[in-house]
Design a protein around this motif. Structure first.
Motif, mmCIF file in Angstrom:
data_model
loop_
_atom_site.group_PDB
_atom_site.id
_atom_site.type_symbol
_atom_site.label_atom_id
_atom_site.label_comp_id
_atom_site.label_asym_id
_atom_site.label_seq_id
_atom_site.Cartn_x
_atom_site.Cartn_y
_atom_site.Cartn_z
ATOM 1 N N UNK A 17 0.837 -1.206 0.000
ATOM 2 C CA UNK A 17 0.000 0.000 0.000
ATOM 3 C C UNK A 17 0.867 1.249 0.000
ATOM 4 N N UNK A 18 1.863 1.282 0.868
ATOM 5 C CA UNK A 18 2.696 2.480 1.042
ATOM 6 C C UNK A 18 4.046 2.312 0.365
ATOM 7 N N UNK A 19 4.501 3.388 -0.256
ATOM 8 C CA UNK A 19 5.859 3.471 -0.788
ATOM 9 C C UNK A 19 6.780 3.797 0.389
ATOM 10 N N UNK A 20 7.716 2.929 0.747
ATOM 11 C CA UNK A 20 8.537 3.169 1.944
ATOM 12 C C UNK A 20 9.374 4.436 1.865
ATOM 13 N N UNK A 21 9.588 4.971 0.661
ATOM 14 C CA UNK A 21 10.376 6.198 0.519
ATOM 15 C C UNK A 21 9.511 7.444 0.586
ATOM 16 N N UNK A 22 8.179 7.261 0.824
ATOM 17 C CA UNK A 22 7.270 8.416 0.824
ATOM 18 C C UNK A 22 6.260 8.287 1.961
ATOM 19 N N UNK A 23 6.732 8.312 3.196
ATOM 20 C CA UNK A 23 5.858 8.211 4.365
ATOM 21 C C UNK A 23 6.170 9.353 5.320
ATOM 22 N N UNK A 24 5.111 10.018 5.781
ATOM 23 C CA UNK A 24 5.230 11.104 6.761
ATOM 24 C C UNK A 24 4.396 10.746 7.980
ATOM 25 N N UNK A 25 4.848 11.074 9.168
ATOM 26 C CA UNK A 25 4.096 10.850 10.402
ATOM 27 C C UNK A 25 3.555 12.188 10.877
ATOM 28 N N UNK A 26 2.319 12.176 11.408
ATOM 29 C CA UNK A 26 1.659 13.433 11.782
ATOM 30 C C UNK A 26 0.701 13.195 12.936
ATOM 31 N N UNK A 27 0.413 14.263 13.691
ATOM 32 C CA UNK A 27 -0.573 14.164 14.753
ATOM 33 C C UNK A 27 -0.588 15.383 15.641
ATOM 34 N N UNK A 28 -1.643 15.486 16.462
ATOM 35 C CA UNK A 28 -1.833 16.605 17.379
ATOM 36 C C UNK A 28 -1.858 16.110 18.824
ATOM 37 N N UNK A 29 -1.446 16.979 19.754
ATOM 38 C CA UNK A 29 -1.462 16.683 21.183
ATOM 39 C C UNK A 29 -0.574 15.462 21.461
ATOM 40 N N UNK A 30 -1.140 14.343 22.000
ATOM 41 C CA UNK A 30 -0.287 13.151 22.122
ATOM 42 C C UNK A 30 0.206 12.715 20.747
ATOM 43 N N UNK A 31 -0.630 12.866 19.721
ATOM 44 C CA UNK A 31 -0.194 12.524 18.367
ATOM 45 C C UNK A 31 0.998 13.346 17.925
ATOM 46 N N UNK A 32 1.098 14.592 18.408
ATOM 47 C CA UNK A 32 2.279 15.405 18.135
ATOM 48 C C UNK A 32 3.499 14.850 18.830
ATOM 49 N N UNK A 33 3.323 14.406 20.079
ATOM 50 C CA UNK A 33 4.422 13.756 20.798
ATOM 51 C C UNK A 33 4.899 12.516 20.036
ATOM 52 N N UNK A 34 3.940 11.682 19.597
ATOM 53 C CA UNK A 34 4.307 10.465 18.877
ATOM 54 C C UNK A 34 4.992 10.784 17.552
ATOM 55 N N UNK A 35 4.601 11.876 16.914
ATOM 56 C CA UNK A 35 5.267 12.302 15.681
ATOM 57 C C UNK A 35 6.741 12.581 15.949
ATOM 58 N N UNK A 36 7.002 13.357 16.996
ATOM 59 C CA UNK A 36 8.385 13.707 17.322
ATOM 60 C C UNK A 36 9.192 12.473 17.728
ATOM 61 N N UNK A 37 8.594 11.597 18.542
ATOM 62 C CA UNK A 37 9.312 10.392 18.954
ATOM 63 C C UNK A 37 9.508 9.440 17.774
ATOM 64 N N UNK A 38 8.591 9.488 16.807
ATOM 65 C CA UNK A 38 8.797 8.697 15.602
ATOM 66 C C UNK A 38 10.026 9.148 14.842
ATOM 67 N N UNK A 39 10.235 10.469 14.781
ATOM 68 C CA UNK A 39 11.419 10.997 14.101
ATOM 69 C C UNK A 39 12.688 10.755 14.908
ATOM 70 N N UNK A 40 12.545 10.611 16.234
ATOM 71 C CA UNK A 40 13.704 10.298 17.078
ATOM 72 C C UNK A 40 14.049 8.811 16.987
ATOM 73 N N UNK A 41 13.047 7.992 17.185
ATOM 74 C CA UNK A 41 13.268 6.551 17.366
ATOM 75 C C UNK A 41 13.304 5.777 16.054
ATOM 76 N N UNK A 42 12.500 6.208 15.073
ATOM 77 C CA UNK A 42 12.366 5.474 13.813
ATOM 78 C C UNK A 42 12.610 6.403 12.636
#
Length: 670
Positions: free
Chosen positions: A509-534
């Motif tokens: 379904x997803x092109x691994x070279x074209x994925x962005x993570x997004x979210x608000x509030x806790x979802x914003x926290x998870x977005x940032x930790x996604x960029x840190x951890x993964x």
């Protein structure tokens, strides 16, 4: 303090009804040009409709594109409509029928948040023809309305209507006044009985500092809740007019997993939700005398906790409206089931939610109809003839053929836990797509449900697949799924999100070279930790009003107070998130602020200047820390917004910026 909104006394008549063919199917063909952002994020043109007790009239909120939301009343027999309340500086946000002649409604200025989601508010009463307008409650006196204001005007920062399934044969309504005596004190709610003719009111007695109320069919308070030392305590008003403690449950067990009242039926019948010793919550009858549940549930949903409402008329339980992957209904009355079947045959491919009037012989019922690709439409259904007539729609500019199809999927996390998720695919596309992994806030909430949603469909209309994972800690999928999220911020909760992205790639379904993570509030926290951890999984991140440091939730910076109560920090957060002292090492390792140097991907940040749930200091500190090592950081600040965007122009501006950001990094323009 801002004055109450000005009610325009010259009411507008002659609103044209959107009466059209009742067909509810999706349009054929896909237009070439994507619909503009305003079609998604302007205020709904029609919504919040409620049917009168007799079933002869509708009250609804209407708006012009980009304009204020007004109150209109529709005569279903004559097919005529009239705007009865219209403000220059506020929006009508809720409405309730007092009886068949009189209405009561709330107004906020959605374009100017007073502070962190706390709105300056007013409550009015008015006749269905626009006569006898009366200001019942406000955050401050209003000189412009001195002639229409009640001599008993209530002065309060917020008054909220409370609804109940019962008789509508008086001029009285009931309202909750949320209170918090100090910034660090615990919240509670006073209950008021208000006369909508003259505005006189009385505060009803109950347990000290009650946090919630349940009314019986006569509009009388019968059940109240308090919060005492980490536990929710239920109090019942007996026939002797004395309050007694019914039971108490630990709040930490979470919403939906303990006894929670739904409503009263005939006699002393109380309906509640409870897990009843099982993993999933269900609907039960509760024996108030013996403090016991029935042995078997009245209604249980396979694979889901119960979420919904009872349909009770004259004390009789007629049906239960509920949510699984989407909304559904269980009718116990055969005639109502036959009517539902007839409506579903006329409106195919949509969820069709029936709203019953109070009177059993009412000529019309109201139908709210929608699907994943179709925003809400409202119809009247004439019982005698079986005919449908459309009376309004929320987003008439939206073309279903341009929207993305949704389905609930399930995937396995790395430790084997099944994770539900909502997957939305752009029209006509299924493979090798750019994807946005959209992480919900809360985090202790249900994040998604089948149906049209502006932000998701905006992204889908731009060609992006959208995955909304219900990571562990999300509610609605059982006690185990919820409890496994305790103390897992940035850890297994984060892994569940990453595993969803990997599943989408493995499925093609997803092109691994074209994925962005997004979210608000806790979802914003998870977005940032996604960029840190993964950081190898995501090409970019978009976060708004996000938590950037867990310690800041417990001890906000000077001059940046939050609205989290002292009891919540003392009794709930140490169990669900962690203890600032005992878990200090974990907090540091899972702090986006402390790990900011590891965020190398392009990042878009957006915050509200008056947010008290996640004060803007979260954003400014993270922005400055990331910019030390990452030049690709875009910053957006909306000075008068709180924890989210309420003003349409800000919503349109934000999502237009999101569109450009995604296009540069994972879209056609990258």
């Amino acid at each position: 303090m801002r004055s109450a909104p000005r009610l325009l006394m010259a009411c507008l008549a002659g609103l044209a009804l959107a009466i059209a063919s009742p067909a509810g199917g999706a349009a054929t063909g896909v237009a070439t040009a994507a619909p503009p952002a305003k079609d998604f994020f302007n205020r709904p043109l029609f919504g919040g409709a409620v049917i009168s007790p007799s079933g002869k009239y509708l009250a609804a909120r209407i708006a012009q594109a980009g304009g204020r939301t007004q109150l209109a009343v529709i005569d279903l027999a004559s097919r005529s409509a009239k705007v009865v309340a219209n403000f220059k500086d506020a929006d009508v946000v809720s409405v309730q029928w007092v009886n068949d002649q009189r209405l009561v409604f709330e107004s906020f200025n959605l374009g100017s948040v007073a502070s962190g989601g706390k709105f300056a508010a007013s409550m009015f009463a008015i006749d269905r023809d626009g006569g006898r307008p009366l200001l019942l409650a406000s955050d401050a006196p209003n000189k412009q309305l001195s002639g229409a204001a009640s001599p008993y005007l209530m002065l309060a920062s917020r008054i909220t209507l409370i609804d109940y399934d019962g008789e509508r044969d008086s001029d009285l309504v009931y309202a909750i006044e949320p209170r918090q005596d100090g910034p660090k004190e615990n919240a509670y709610a006073n209950l008021w009985r208000v006369n909508t003719i003259d505005g006189s009111h009385e505060r009803l007695k109950g347990p000290a500092q009650a946090t919630g109320w349940v009314l019986d069919r006569h509009g009388e308070p019968r059940l109240a809740t308090t919060f005492e030392q980490g536990k929710t305590v239920f109090h019942l008003l007996g026939n002797d007019k004395q309050w007694r403690k019914l039971s108490s449950v630990a709040q930490q067990i979470g919403p939906g997993y303990t006894i929670a009242p739904l409503g009263f039926g005939e006699g002393n019948t109380l309906y509640v939700t409870s897990n009843g010793g099982a993993d999933k919550s269900a609907v039960y009858r509760y024996d108030m005398a013996g403090n016991t549940l029935d042995a078997a549930p009245l209604l249980a949903l396979d694979g889901y906790d119960f979420k919904g409402r009872l349909v009770i008329r004259n004390g009789k339980l007629l049906g239960v409206q509920y949510q699984r992957d989407g909304e559904g209904v269980q009718w116990f009355d055969p005639a109502l089931q036959q009517m539902q079947d007839a409506i579903d045959k006329l409106l195919t491919g949509t969820v069709n939610v029936v709203q019953l009037p109070q009177e059993e012989t009412a000529p019309y019922v109201l139908v709210r109809s929608y699907s994943d690709v179709q925003p809400e439409r409202y119809y009247s259904y004439e019982r005698a003839t079986g005919k449908l007539a459309r009376v309004g729609e929320s987003h008439p500019e939206i073309k279903p053929g341009q929207m993305g199809m949704q389905e609930e999927v399930r995937y396995a996390a790395r430790d084997g836990l099944e994770i539900p998720a909502m997957l939305t695919l752009p029209a006509g596309k299924r493979k090798n797509l750019p994807m946005v992994v959209l992480v919900h806030g809360g985090p202790w909430v249900r994040g998604s449900a089948w149906g049209w949603r502006a932000d998701v469909q905006f992204l889908a209309s731009r060609g992006y697949a959208v995955l909304q994972p219900e990571f562990r800690g999300s509610t609605g999928f059982g006690r185990k799924h919820y409890l496994l999220g305790w103390k897992q911020w940035g850890l297994k909760m984060q892994d569940d999100v990453a595993d969803g992205m990997k599943w989408a790639v493995a499925q093609g379904i997803a092109d691994p070279a074209r994925v962005c993570i997004a979210g608000a509030s806790y979802g914003g926290y998870a977005t940032l930790m996604g960029l840190v951890k993964d950081h190898d999984l995501y090409q970019c991140g978009i976060e708004w009003v996000g938590v950037t440091d867990i310690d800041l939730l417990f001890s906000p910076a000077w001059s940046y107070p939050d609205d989290i109560s002292a009891d919540h920090k003392r009794y709930t957060m140490p169990d669900t998130i962690g203890d600032p002292v005992k878990d200090a090492a974990q907090f540091k390792a899972t702090s986006p602020l402390a790990q900011a140097h590891r965020i190398k991907r392009p990042l878009l940040l957006a915050y509200g200047g008056k947010d008290q749930r996640v004060p803007i200091v979260h954003g400014t500190r993270l922005r400055d820390a990331v910019r030390d090592s990452n030049p690709d950081v875009e910053w957006i600040e909306y000075p008068n917004e709180g924890h989210g965007w309420y003003e349409p122009r800000n919503n349109i501006d934000f999502w237009t910026r999101v569109e450009r950001f995604l296009d540069r990094h994972i879209g056609a323009g990258r």
